[in-house]
Design an enzyme around this catalytic site. Structure first.
Site, PDB file in Angstrom:
ATOM      1  N   GLU A   1       0.841  -1.202   0.000  1.00  0.00           N
ATOM      2  CA  GLU A   1       0.000   0.000   0.000  1.00  0.00           C
ATOM      3  C   GLU A   1       0.877   1.253   0.000  1.00  0.00           C
ATOM      4  O   GLU A   1       2.026   1.213   0.435  1.00  0.00           O
ATOM      5  CB  GLU A   1      -0.869   0.026   1.253  1.00  0.00           C
ATOM      6  CG  GLU A   1      -2.307  -0.368   1.046  1.00  0.00           C
ATOM      7  CD  GLU A   1      -3.127   0.639   0.255  1.00  0.00           C
ATOM      8  OE1 GLU A   1      -2.552   1.439  -0.504  1.00  0.00           O
ATOM      9  OE2 GLU A   1      -4.345   0.632   0.395  1.00  0.00           O
TER      10      GLU A   1
ATOM     11  N   ASP B   1      -4.139   5.281   6.551  1.00  0.00           N
ATOM     12  CA  ASP B   1      -4.583   6.536   7.160  1.00  0.00           C
ATOM     13  C   ASP B   1      -5.603   6.175   8.252  1.00  0.00           C
ATOM     14  O   ASP B   1      -5.231   5.933   9.395  1.00  0.00           O
ATOM     15  CB  ASP B   1      -5.143   7.435   6.047  1.00  0.00           C
ATOM     16  CG  ASP B   1      -5.262   8.885   6.442  1.00  0.00           C
ATOM     17  OD1 ASP B   1      -5.712   9.141   7.558  1.00  0.00           O
ATOM     18  OD2 ASP B   1      -4.924   9.779   5.641  1.00  0.00           O
TER      19      ASP B   1
HETATM   20  O1  LIG Z   1      -6.489   4.071   5.551  1.00  0.00           O
HETATM   21  P1  LIG Z   1      -7.498   4.699   4.647  1.00  0.00           P
HETATM   22  O2  LIG Z   1      -8.156   5.891   5.297  1.00  0.00           O
HETATM   23  O3  LIG Z   1      -8.510   3.706   4.151  1.00  0.00           O
HETATM   24  O4  LIG Z   1      -6.727   5.316   3.402  1.00  0.00           O
HETATM   25  C1  LIG Z   1      -5.822   4.588   2.646  1.00  0.00           C
HETATM   26  C2  LIG Z   1      -6.297   4.375   1.242  1.00  0.00           C
HETATM   27  O5  LIG Z   1      -6.620   5.639   0.638  1.00  0.00           O
HETATM   28  C3  LIG Z   1      -5.994   5.726  -0.636  1.00  0.00           C
HETATM   29  O6  LIG Z   1      -6.803   5.167  -1.620  1.00  0.00           O
HETATM   30  P2  LIG Z   1      -7.895   5.997  -2.464  1.00  0.00           P
HETATM   31  O7  LIG Z   1      -9.270   5.605  -2.046  1.00  0.00           O
HETATM   32  O8  LIG Z   1      -7.561   7.455  -2.411  1.00  0.00           O
HETATM   33  O9  LIG Z   1      -7.645   5.436  -3.931  1.00  0.00           O
HETATM   34  P3  LIG Z   1      -6.315   5.593  -4.808  1.00  0.00           P
HETATM   35  O10 LIG Z   1      -5.319   4.593  -4.274  1.00  0.00           O
HETATM   36  O11 LIG Z   1      -6.781   5.255  -6.179  1.00  0.00           O
HETATM   37  O12 LIG Z   1      -5.820   7.000  -4.684  1.00  0.00           O
HETATM   38  C4  LIG Z   1      -4.732   4.910  -0.449  1.00  0.00           C
HETATM   39  O13 LIG Z   1      -4.203   4.480  -1.684  1.00  0.00           O
HETATM   40  C5  LIG Z   1      -5.182   3.757   0.413  1.00  0.00           C
HETATM   41  O14 LIG Z   1      -5.684   2.682  -0.357  1.00  0.00           O
HETATM   42  O1  HPA Z   2      -2.832  11.859   2.944  1.00  0.00           O
HETATM   43  C1  HPA Z   2      -3.278  11.272   1.919  1.00  0.00           C
HETATM   44  N1  HPA Z   2      -2.950  11.718   0.682  1.00  0.00           N
HETATM   45  C2  HPA Z   2      -3.394  11.144  -0.455  1.00  0.00           C
HETATM   46  N2  HPA Z   2      -4.203  10.082  -0.446  1.00  0.00           N
HETATM   47  C3  HPA Z   2      -4.571   9.583   0.760  1.00  0.00           C
HETATM   48  N3  HPA Z   2      -5.366   8.519   1.042  1.00  0.00           N
HETATM   49  C4  HPA Z   2      -5.415   8.436   2.360  1.00  0.00           C
HETATM   50  N4  HPA Z   2      -4.699   9.408   2.949  1.00  0.00           N
HETATM   51  C5  HPA Z   2      -4.141  10.137   1.950  1.00  0.00           C
END
Ligand SMILES: O=P(O)(O)OC[C@H]1O[C@H](OP(=O)(O)OP(=O)(O)O)[C@H](O)[C@@H]1O
Ligand code: HPA
Length: 186
Positions: free
Chosen positions: A110, A114
């Site tokens: 990953e 967050d």
């Molecule tokens: O711990 P969390 O609060 O769940 O956040 C983490 C997730 O958020 C983002 O994905 P996003 O949904 O933005 O998709 P992306 O990877 O396509 O940017 C990141 O790539 C993780 O997969």
């Molecule tokens: O801090 C961040 N930045 C971008 N994408 C994310 N997805 C979860 N947290 C973040």
């Protein structure tokens, strides 16, 4: 360093200003450290690396090459839950696996943990498929944002709970290309 490689003093995306946070040399150093930990822990195994799209594509490419494990496989899943700078709380799997995970040593890659909501759901989905072991590696971990208590097995960086971009991380799909990581200017 050429002009092309100079680190921008600030990056403006959708009217929001971001400033340098983690520079490419430090990222490279920490990716190497995590890769050597993985190489040690996976000795004698044939790991299946699962890169979580979209955000982890750059970290996964660097990490897998640094691990130097020739007898590995690589595949991809896609999960999405963010709009702008916040989670919707609704973690959707947009692309799933076709591989048989039975008896495999899985390493989930990953970009960020967050709230932990994505990690928690993904690990539950993967464990249902009968792997021998599941390891979770993330580039970035924000423990103070956790809503789940989830802790990754490996993290390149532990960071405070501010929104960041770059090196794969986006704001509404933009700026994943940045070579350095930037944090929102408070
Ligand atoms: O711990 P969390 O609060 O769940 O956040 C983490 C997730 O958020 C983002 O994905 P996003 O949904 O933005 O998709 P992306 O990877 O396509 O940017 C990141 O790539 C993780 O997969
Ligand atoms: O801090 C961040 N930045 C971008 N994408 C994310 N997805 C979860 N947290 C973040």
């Amino acid at each position: 360093m050429t002009d092309d490689e100079r680190i921008a003093e600030e990056v403006v995306v959708d009217g929001l200003t971001f400033v340098p946070f983690l520079k490419r040399d430090e990222i490279r150093r920490q990716v190497k450290r995590v890769a050597s930990e993985l190489r040690r822990d996976l000795e004698g195994k044939r790991p299946l690396f699962i890169c979580v799209l979209n955000g982890a594509f750059i970290f996964a490419a660097d990490l897998i090459r640094e691990c130097g494990i020739n007898d590995c496989s690589v595949t991809f899943v896609r999960y999405k839950s963010y709009e702008g700078m916040s989670t919707t709380g609704n973690v959707k799997q947009l692309v799933g696996l076709t591989e048989d995970l039975t008896g495999r040593d899985v390493v989930i890659i990953e970009d960020i943990v967050d709230t932990g909501l994505t990690a928690k759901q993904m690990i539950a989905d993967i464990k249902k498929q009968g792997p021998e072991s599941v390891r979770f590696v993330t580039l970035l971990h924000k423990p103070a944002s956790s809503k789940t208590g989830f802790t990754p097995d490996y993290a390149a960086f532990t960071i405070p709970p501010s929104f960041i971009i770059g090196y794969g991380l986006d704001l509404d799909g933009k700026v994943r290309n940045l070579k350095d990581i930037y944090v929102i200017k408070e």
